[in-house]
Write a protein that holds these residues in place. Structure first.
Motif, PDB file in Angstrom:
ATOM      1  N   PRO A 206       1.027  -1.293  -0.095  1.00 42.73           N
ATOM      2  CA  PRO A 206      -0.096   0.043   0.071  1.00 42.73           C
ATOM      3  C   PRO A 206       0.840   1.433   0.109  1.00 42.73           C
ATOM      4  O   PRO A 206       2.074   1.303   0.555  1.00 42.73           O
ATOM      5  CB  PRO A 206      -0.636   0.001   1.303  1.00 42.73           C
ATOM      6  N   ILE A 207       0.251   2.413  -0.683  1.00 42.99           N
ATOM      7  CA  ILE A 207       0.977   3.588  -0.511  1.00 42.99           C
ATOM      8  C   ILE A 207       0.582   4.325   0.650  1.00 42.99           C
ATOM      9  O   ILE A 207       1.478   5.057   1.355  1.00 42.99           O
ATOM     10  CB  ILE A 207       0.367   4.503  -1.671  1.00 42.99           C
ATOM     11  N   ASN A 208      -0.394   4.097   1.256  1.00 41.83           N
ATOM     12  CA  ASN A 208      -0.707   4.636   2.585  1.00 41.83           C
ATOM     13  C   ASN A 208      -1.761   4.010   3.120  1.00 41.83           C
ATOM     14  O   ASN A 208      -2.865   3.378   2.450  1.00 41.83           O
ATOM     15  CB  ASN A 208      -1.334   6.523   2.411  1.00 41.83           C
ATOM     16  N   THR A 209      -1.845   3.860   4.350  1.00 42.27           N
ATOM     17  CA  THR A 209      -2.856   2.771   5.219  1.00 42.27           C
ATOM     18  C   THR A 209      -3.184   3.671   6.417  1.00 42.27           C
ATOM     19  O   THR A 209      -2.295   4.283   7.196  1.00 42.27           O
ATOM     20  CB  THR A 209      -2.176   1.744   5.635  1.00 42.27           C
TER      21      THR A 209
ATOM     22  N   VAL B 233     -11.109  -1.671  11.374  1.00 41.56           N
ATOM     23  CA  VAL B 233     -11.176  -1.040  10.125  1.00 41.56           C
ATOM     24  C   VAL B 233      -9.683  -0.724   9.688  1.00 41.56           C
ATOM     25  O   VAL B 233      -8.986   0.124  10.446  1.00 41.56           O
ATOM     26  CB  VAL B 233     -12.112  -0.177   9.853  1.00 41.56           C
ATOM     27  N   THR B 234      -9.746  -1.351   8.547  1.00 42.82           N
ATOM     28  CA  THR B 234      -7.884  -0.939   7.859  1.00 42.82           C
ATOM     29  C   THR B 234      -8.179  -0.466   6.428  1.00 42.82           C
ATOM     30  O   THR B 234      -9.026  -0.985   5.773  1.00 42.82           O
ATOM     31  CB  THR B 234      -7.234  -2.193   7.970  1.00 42.82           C
ATOM     32  N   VAL B 235      -7.825   0.788   6.220  1.00 36.37           N
ATOM     33  CA  VAL B 235      -7.910   1.449   4.882  1.00 36.37           C
ATOM     34  C   VAL B 235      -6.737   1.610   4.155  1.00 36.37           C
ATOM     35  O   VAL B 235      -6.005   2.178   4.784  1.00 36.37           O
ATOM     36  CB  VAL B 235      -9.015   2.782   5.102  1.00 36.37           C
ATOM     37  N   SER B 236      -6.737   1.216   2.866  1.00 37.67           N
ATOM     38  CA  SER B 236      -5.267   1.395   2.470  1.00 37.67           C
ATOM     39  C   SER B 236      -5.515   1.906   0.998  1.00 37.67           C
ATOM     40  O   SER B 236      -6.669   1.541   0.023  1.00 37.67           O
ATOM     41  CB  SER B 236      -4.540   0.180   2.283  1.00 37.67           C
TER      42      SER B 236
END
Length: 142
Positions: free
Chosen positions: A3-6, A67-70
């Motif tokens: 991922p670029i950002n998480t 919750v993980t957002v990437s």
């Protein structure tokens, strides 16, 4: 693919936290400058996934939802909503429209709603160990 950002956050499975989860995910997604429709789609899918954890995974108890957002290359947003609740016996059956374990007050459309608003959805679950829902959405250029 890395991922670029998480961002990752965990909260108790209380219904009052559903709004927080959808807003936090939307705020993170905003860095890709999505359309209002894309943002609404994301918020709706997250709301459904979190509500499933609250209503089905933990039923009458309180547990944790993570919750993980990437962001990945080409503006792909991945959202993982996970619990350590009761799990799903038959994922294929649970994903069928109108199927519910939540009683008559539930419509059984949660997974169908998620599928209609996201580009991809994947559900993995183990009875007694929890469920993980992965939602994928391609956003406009950053």
């Amino acid at each position: 693919m890395k991922p670029i950002n998480t961002v990752k956050f965990t909260f108790p499975s209380r219904s009052v936290n559903e709004g927080f989860a959808r807003s936090a995910v939307a705020a993170f997604a905003a860095q890709a400058d999505p359309t209002l429709d894309q943002l609404a789609d994301i918020k709706t899918a997250v709301s459904e996934a979190v509500t499933n954890c609250i209503v089905h995974a933990y039923r009458d108890t309180i547990g944790l939802i993570t919750v993980t957002v990437s962001f990945y290359e080409e503006n792909e947003l991945r959202i993982i909503v996970a619990d350590k609740g009761c799990g799903i016996e038959d994922v294929q059956q649970a994903m069928q429209p109108l199927f519910t374990t939540g009683g008559e007050e539930r419509a059984g459309l949660g997974f169908a709603v998620m599928e209609s608003f996201m580009d991809q959805i994947k559900v993995s679950s183990k009875p007694g160990r929890g469920t993980r829902v992965t939602l994928v959405k391609k956003l406009g250029s950053r």
